[in-house]
Design a protein around this motif. Structure first.
Motif, short mmCIF file in Angstrom:
data_model
loop_
_atom_site.label_atom_id
_atom_site.label_comp_id
_atom_site.label_asym_id
_atom_site.label_seq_id
_atom_site.Cartn_x
_atom_site.Cartn_y
_atom_site.Cartn_z
N ASP A 106 0.85 -1.18 0.00
CA ASP A 106 0.00 0.00 0.00
C ASP A 106 0.89 1.24 0.00
N VAL A 107 0.81 2.04 -1.06
CA VAL A 107 1.65 3.24 -1.18
C VAL A 107 0.84 4.52 -0.98
N ARG A 108 -0.36 4.42 -0.48
CA ARG A 108 -1.17 5.60 -0.23
C ARG A 108 -0.72 6.32 1.04
N LEU A 109 -1.15 7.57 1.18
CA LEU A 109 -0.88 8.31 2.40
C LEU A 109 -1.71 7.72 3.53
N ARG A 110 -1.06 7.35 4.61
CA ARG A 110 -1.73 6.64 5.70
C ARG A 110 -1.46 7.35 7.02
N HIS A 111 -2.33 7.10 7.97
CA HIS A 111 -2.13 7.62 9.32
C HIS A 111 -2.35 6.47 10.30
N ALA A 158 -0.27 8.98 23.45
CA ALA A 158 -0.75 8.38 22.20
C ALA A 158 -0.45 9.37 21.08
N VAL A 159 0.23 8.92 20.04
CA VAL A 159 0.67 9.80 18.96
C VAL A 159 -0.08 9.45 17.68
N LEU A 160 -0.16 10.43 16.80
CA LEU A 160 -0.76 10.27 15.48
C LEU A 160 0.34 10.46 14.45
N VAL A 161 0.59 9.42 13.66
CA VAL A 161 1.68 9.41 12.67
C VAL A 161 1.06 9.43 11.28
N VAL A 162 1.50 10.37 10.45
CA VAL A 162 1.10 10.46 9.04
C VAL A 162 2.31 10.05 8.21
N TRP A 163 2.16 9.01 7.40
CA TRP A 163 3.30 8.46 6.69
C TRP A 163 2.84 7.76 5.42
N ARG A 164 3.80 7.36 4.61
CA ARG A 164 3.54 6.56 3.41
C ARG A 164 4.81 5.82 3.04
N VAL A 165 4.65 4.82 2.19
CA VAL A 165 5.79 4.05 1.69
C VAL A 165 6.37 4.78 0.48
N THR A 211 7.40 19.50 20.82
CA THR A 211 7.47 18.05 21.01
C THR A 211 7.18 17.32 19.71
N GLY A 212 6.14 17.76 18.98
CA GLY A 212 5.80 17.12 17.72
C GLY A 212 6.90 17.27 16.68
N ASP A 213 7.53 18.45 16.61
CA ASP A 213 8.62 18.65 15.65
C ASP A 213 9.82 17.75 15.98
N ALA A 214 10.15 17.65 17.25
CA ALA A 214 11.28 16.78 17.62
C ALA A 214 10.98 15.32 17.32
N LEU A 215 9.76 14.87 17.61
CA LEU A 215 9.40 13.48 17.29
C LEU A 215 9.42 13.24 15.79
N THR A 216 8.94 14.20 15.01
CA THR A 216 8.93 14.03 13.55
C THR A 216 10.33 13.89 13.00
N ARG A 217 11.25 14.73 13.47
CA ARG A 217 12.63 14.65 12.98
C ARG A 217 13.27 13.31 13.33
N LEU A 218 13.09 12.85 14.54
CA LEU A 218 13.71 11.60 14.95
C LEU A 218 13.15 10.41 14.20
N VAL A 219 11.82 10.32 14.10
CA VAL A 219 11.21 9.16 13.44
C VAL A 219 11.51 9.18 11.95
N ALA A 220 11.46 10.35 11.32
CA ALA A 220 11.77 10.43 9.88
C ALA A 220 13.21 10.01 9.61
N ARG A 221 14.12 10.37 10.51
CA ARG A 221 15.53 10.00 10.34
C ARG A 221 15.74 8.50 10.49
N GLU A 274 8.40 7.38 4.44
CA GLU A 274 8.42 8.84 4.48
C GLU A 274 7.42 9.30 5.53
N VAL A 275 7.93 9.90 6.59
CA VAL A 275 7.10 10.34 7.72
C VAL A 275 6.88 11.83 7.58
N TYR A 276 5.62 12.24 7.57
CA TYR A 276 5.28 13.65 7.43
C TYR A 276 5.12 14.33 8.78
N SER A 277 4.50 13.70 9.72
CA SER A 277 4.31 14.32 11.03
C SER A 277 4.08 13.24 12.08
N VAL A 278 4.56 13.52 13.27
CA VAL A 278 4.32 12.69 14.46
C VAL A 278 3.87 13.65 15.55
#
Length: 370
Positions: free
Chosen positions: A195-200, A219-226, A269-279, A287-291
């Motif tokens: 599945d290559v769609r945008l997912r959360h 509890a976090v909400l992650v927006v990502w895709r393959v 907090t969200g920006d720091a989590l996004t950078r770490l998880v995306a890395r 590809e992680v857009y936001s955490v």
């Protein structure tokens, strides 16, 4: 008695005959980066005598310790250079349909040639050579037509929108198909749908701690895709489980804001989590857009204590606000009375009036509060 000249000659005489001394500037002993292009306004070099050697070693000078800038906690995982998504070689679906139809027609013609058609077709006038029976040529024709039909119909694959097919043959990556509609691929390849769609994904409450070390449940909400299907399917065992583990590891390193914190702290907090998880997930082709923290609450073992602490803080804040309001009201009343000349009070009478007004305002405020 010695003359002054004899004393001067004796002071500069060498104590050791084979001693070698060198004149060096005093101001260069504690200087790390001299600038030869700039004229130094300091005094000229002087002779230090036999106690100083001609090199920096042995002068007692300590090297300056430079402050190191802390780097990241750990290097990011390196992706496998052999696993890079590339398009696979496929044919339009009409080619497979035609090949399968030709194979089926060949089987029918071979049956007619061997004379094994149903009885209805046996009564038809057949040309010469028909009905020859099942011999080696007929079996060879059956095998060729059957193989053609199986290859044609067996290689047909439907490509839905938002999905991709990862093809592999004998353990080797053969490419990715992102096209939609009907296409034909080698029937021997292994096909894995991704599945290559945008997912959360909304996680379950995970353990964390705030800046003060108080345990939390976040509890976090992650927006990502393959992004790279080859790495997501072949680089890790399960890319969705890998994403969950990366989010848990990021929460262990980032200190989320406590419940009821400011909006800026939550955004940080969200920006720091996004950078770490995306890395961390880049090597897995994700590809992680936001955490973003969707829900932050205290852990059950400290929830009651923190609730009581919050209630006490709110009560103290309300009391301080009420006291400030009463003091302002008393001051305004006394000032108006004395300014307009309605009363003439000395210090004792002023204190009594202030006390009575404070008691009255506090009693009235207590009655108005439900």
């Amino acid at each position: 008695m010695d003359s002054p000249a004899d004393l001067a000659n004796r002071s500069v005489s060498r104590l050791i005959q084979n001693e070698v001394t060198t004149e060096i500037p005093v101001h260069l002993l504690f200087r790390d980066d001299p600038d030869p292009g700039r004229r130094d306004p300091r005094p000229a070099p002087v002779a230090l005598g036999p106690a100083v050697v001609g090199s920096r070693r042995g002068t007692g000078e300590q090297p300056r310790s430079r402050r190191r800038v802390p780097g990241p906690a750990g290097p990011a995982p390196e992706p496998d250079p052999a696993l890079v998504e590339r398009p696979a070689r496929v044919l339009p679906g009409v080619v497979g349909v035609l090949a399968g139809a030709c194979g089926a027609a060949g089987c029918v013609v071979t049956s007619w040639w061997a004379g094994v058609l149903p009885p209805l077709a046996q009564g038809l006038p057949l040309p010469g050579g028909a009905g020859a029976g099942l011999g080696l040529p007929q079996w060879a024709a059956y095998a060729g037509a059957g193989a053609l039909g199986l290859a044609g119909f067996g290689g047909l694959t439907r490509g839905p929108a938002g999905r991709a097919w990862v093809l592999g043959l004998y353990g080797r990556y053969r490419g990715t198909v992102r096209r939609t509609g009907l296409f034909w691929a080698n029937p021997l390849v292994r096909r894995r749908r991704v599945d290559v769609r945008l997912r959360h994904w909304r996680s379950e409450p995970m353990p964390a701690a705030d800046a003060g070390g108080i345990p939390l449940r976040v509890a976090v909400l992650v927006v990502w895709r393959v992004r790279d299907t080859a790495r997501a399917v072949l680089g890790v065992d399960d890319h969705e489980a890998y994403l969950r583990r990366c989010v848990e590891a990021a929460l262990a390193r980032v200190r989320p804001a406590a419940p009821g914190g400011s909006r800026g702290a939550a955004e940080a907090t969200g920006d720091a989590l996004t950078r770490l998880v995306a890395r961390e997930t880049e090597a897995a082709g994700l590809e992680v857009y936001s955490v973003r923290p969707a829900r932050v609450e205290y852990a059950p073992e400290v929830a009651d204590a923190m609730h009581r602490r919050g209630v006490a803080a709110l009560d103290a804040r309300d009391r301080a606000g009420a006291l400030t309001s009463v003091v302002d009201s008393v001051e305004d009343t006394v000032t108006r009375l004395t300014t307009r000349g309605l009363v003439d009070l000395d210090d004792g009478e002023r204190k009594v009036l202030v006390r009575d007004l404070t008691v009255a305002f506090c009693a009235g405020r207590r009655e108005t509060i439900p």
